[in-house]
Design a protein around this motif. Sequence first.
Motif, PDB file in Angstrom:
ATOM      1  N   VAL A  71      40.376  32.704  46.130  1.00  0.00           N
ATOM      2  CA  VAL A  71      39.680  31.780  46.922  1.00  0.00           C
ATOM      3  C   VAL A  71      38.949  32.310  48.049  1.00  0.00           C
ATOM      4  CG1 VAL A  71      40.174  30.153  48.804  1.00  0.00           C
ATOM      5  CG2 VAL A  71      41.531  29.863  46.739  1.00  0.00           C
ATOM      6  N   ALA A  72      39.388  33.771  48.687  1.00  0.00           N
ATOM      7  CA  ALA A  72      38.590  34.300  49.586  1.00  0.00           C
ATOM      8  C   ALA A  72      37.364  34.743  48.972  1.00  0.00           C
ATOM      9  CB  ALA A  72      39.331  35.460  50.195  1.00  0.00           C
ATOM     10  N   CYS A  73      37.224  34.997  47.730  1.00  0.00           N
ATOM     11  CA  CYS A  73      36.042  35.570  47.191  1.00  0.00           C
ATOM     12  C   CYS A  73      34.809  34.298  47.192  1.00  0.00           C
ATOM     13  CB  CYS A  73      36.325  36.059  45.688  1.00  0.00           C
ATOM     14  SG  CYS A  73      37.200  37.643  45.786  1.00  0.00           S
ATOM     15  N   PHE A  74      35.460  33.166  46.527  1.00  0.00           N
ATOM     16  CA  PHE A  74      34.682  32.178  46.303  1.00  0.00           C
ATOM     17  C   PHE A  74      34.100  31.401  47.781  1.00  0.00           C
ATOM     18  CE2 PHE A  74      34.186  27.433  46.831  1.00  0.00           C
ATOM     19  CZ  PHE A  74      33.347  27.182  45.589  1.00  0.00           C
ATOM     20  N   VAL A  75      34.959  31.432  48.805  1.00  0.00           N
ATOM     21  CA  VAL A  75      34.498  30.807  50.102  1.00  0.00           C
ATOM     22  C   VAL A  75      33.560  31.801  50.679  1.00  0.00           C
ATOM     23  CG1 VAL A  75      35.337  30.178  52.454  1.00  0.00           C
ATOM     24  CG2 VAL A  75      36.547  29.390  50.380  1.00  0.00           C
ATOM     25  N   SER A  76      33.994  33.253  50.803  1.00  0.00           N
ATOM     26  CA  SER A  76      33.014  33.909  51.472  1.00  0.00           C
ATOM     27  C   SER A  76      31.532  34.202  50.801  1.00  0.00           C
ATOM     28  CB  SER A  76      33.529  35.506  51.450  1.00  0.00           C
ATOM     29  OG  SER A  76      33.864  35.953  50.136  1.00  0.00           O
ATOM     30  N   THR A  77      31.568  33.807  49.304  1.00  0.00           N
ATOM     31  CA  THR A  77      30.312  34.099  48.474  1.00  0.00           C
ATOM     32  C   THR A  77      29.501  32.767  48.935  1.00  0.00           C
ATOM     33  OG1 THR A  77      31.320  35.116  46.831  1.00  0.00           O
ATOM     34  CG2 THR A  77      29.352  34.265  46.232  1.00  0.00           C
ATOM     35  N   TYR A 102      29.174  24.180  48.813  1.00  0.00           N
ATOM     36  CA  TYR A 102      29.643  25.488  48.561  1.00  0.00           C
ATOM     37  C   TYR A 102      28.947  25.680  47.200  1.00  0.00           C
ATOM     38  CZ  TYR A 102      32.675  26.147  52.592  1.00  0.00           C
ATOM     39  OH  TYR A 102      33.246  26.288  53.724  1.00  0.00           O
ATOM     40  N   VAL A 103      29.651  24.647  46.289  1.00  0.00           N
ATOM     41  CA  VAL A 103      28.799  24.880  44.663  1.00  0.00           C
ATOM     42  C   VAL A 103      27.390  24.883  44.530  1.00  0.00           C
ATOM     43  CG1 VAL A 103      29.020  24.070  42.456  1.00  0.00           C
ATOM     44  CG2 VAL A 103      31.194  24.036  44.015  1.00  0.00           C
ATOM     45  N   LEU A 104      26.792  24.010  45.331  1.00  0.00           N
ATOM     46  CA  LEU A 104      25.331  23.784  45.530  1.00  0.00           C
ATOM     47  C   LEU A 104      24.730  25.038  45.838  1.00  0.00           C
ATOM     48  CD1 LEU A 104      24.795  20.358  46.398  1.00  0.00           C
ATOM     49  CD2 LEU A 104      24.736  21.085  44.060  1.00  0.00           C
ATOM     50  N   VAL A 105      25.217  25.460  46.804  1.00  0.00           N
ATOM     51  CA  VAL A 105      24.495  26.768  47.488  1.00  0.00           C
ATOM     52  C   VAL A 105      24.630  27.928  46.504  1.00  0.00           C
ATOM     53  CG1 VAL A 105      24.651  28.429  49.448  1.00  0.00           C
ATOM     54  CG2 VAL A 105      24.557  25.900  49.868  1.00  0.00           C
TER      55      VAL A 105
END
Length: 442
Positions: free
Chosen positions: A127-133, A242-245
């Motif tokens: 989750v931290a990987c996804f959110v920070s990316t 987030y997914v779009l970005v």
Amino acid sequence: MENQEIKKGKAIALLPILVFVVLYLGLGVLFEYVLKIDMGFYNIPIVIVFLIALTVACFQNRALKFDDKLDVMAKGVGDKNIFTMLLIFLAAGAFVGVVGRSSAESVAYFMLSIIPPRFAVAVLFVVACFVSTAMGTSVGTITLITPIAVPVALASGFSMPLCVGSVIGGAMFGDNLSFISDTTIAACNGQGVSMKTKFQKNFFIALPAAVATLALIIVLSLNADAPQAVNESYDLVQIIPYVLVLLGGIIGINVFLVLLIGIVSGAVIMLATGATAYTDLLANMGTGAAGMFETAMVAVLVAAICALIREYGGFDALLYFIRKVFKGKRGGQFGMGLLVGLLDIATANNTVAIVVANPIAKEMTETYDISPRKTASLLDTFSCIVQGVLPYGAQMLVALAAVTTLGQKISAFDIIPFLFYPMFLLVSSVVSIAFVPTRKEK
């Protein structure tokens, strides 16, 4: 190009950098460890310290009139890459201000609800990987996810340092790879390369480190007793911006268009779900953009200082020294990593370290015949390695503050042994430089 003659330059021209390092690092140690001021390093106005360094630069080289020095500084600040960097900083801040806190929490609670509690720590890392990316901020990610990691540790029986260390590691993954991270923006614009090409270079260094980290966390989790699940409400619709970005950046869409898509979609979704009142939307965007003002001002001041240092012959002197110590293309790459790493230790800020290192690294790119995208990747990666383990870095201090706020107590040195990702990233980076053949690039 490595065999070209390098001017000896004037080492005294590097004095402004030395003044900044001594003042900032010295005051930081004094505030943090002697006076015991909470987050002492971040109570030092970094803009003021850079202004002092700029003043020192202006008093150097009496042969150059002050008006001429202003011209030199203006040309440095007016560089296209610097201006582009400033605009992206503000747009990225506005995006983060729009999507807010609840989106990141939705990602975490959704994954915790569908994955067995035994692997809760692995979930925190992913989750931290996804959110920070997606968000482009390690500090923001740690601020959002650490308050989730604490109840996970308490409910599951996993150690608190392991949970918090996994969050910090995942946050540094995104800090290194994100298309809208200030480190990525600084590295790419400083070297004149696109976000996509730098991402491609970084991905094959960061991914093995992330996979190794995840595997180690899972192995540690296998011996744990079946822990209690953490159940909280979430809204998957809020993850869409987030997914779009993330997808837009991977595809290679212009970063401004990607951020515009994120801001518009985030605004629509946050209003539609009732997560944000329409009266607060612009204020949140303004707050997010304002959060980037100091970083933007630092970029301006550093550009002015570096323009004067270059004019005085300081970069020639530094390159002359580096050339004597580091031989060959691989040596030059290790030299870049060491340069930005030392600057990060001195400033405790990986974005500032990259901004300061950029003009020197650009000269090294030509001297050692290294591709600009490789240089951008090296600067971002090594600065994130160092920043991820600094006991006085913002990431560590924010994590400790979040843990303390929730009534728990751990120290930075409890967490450091569990910072698996920065350690694996260092190994992956060294292997990439030492053993992966370098290809000739256009």
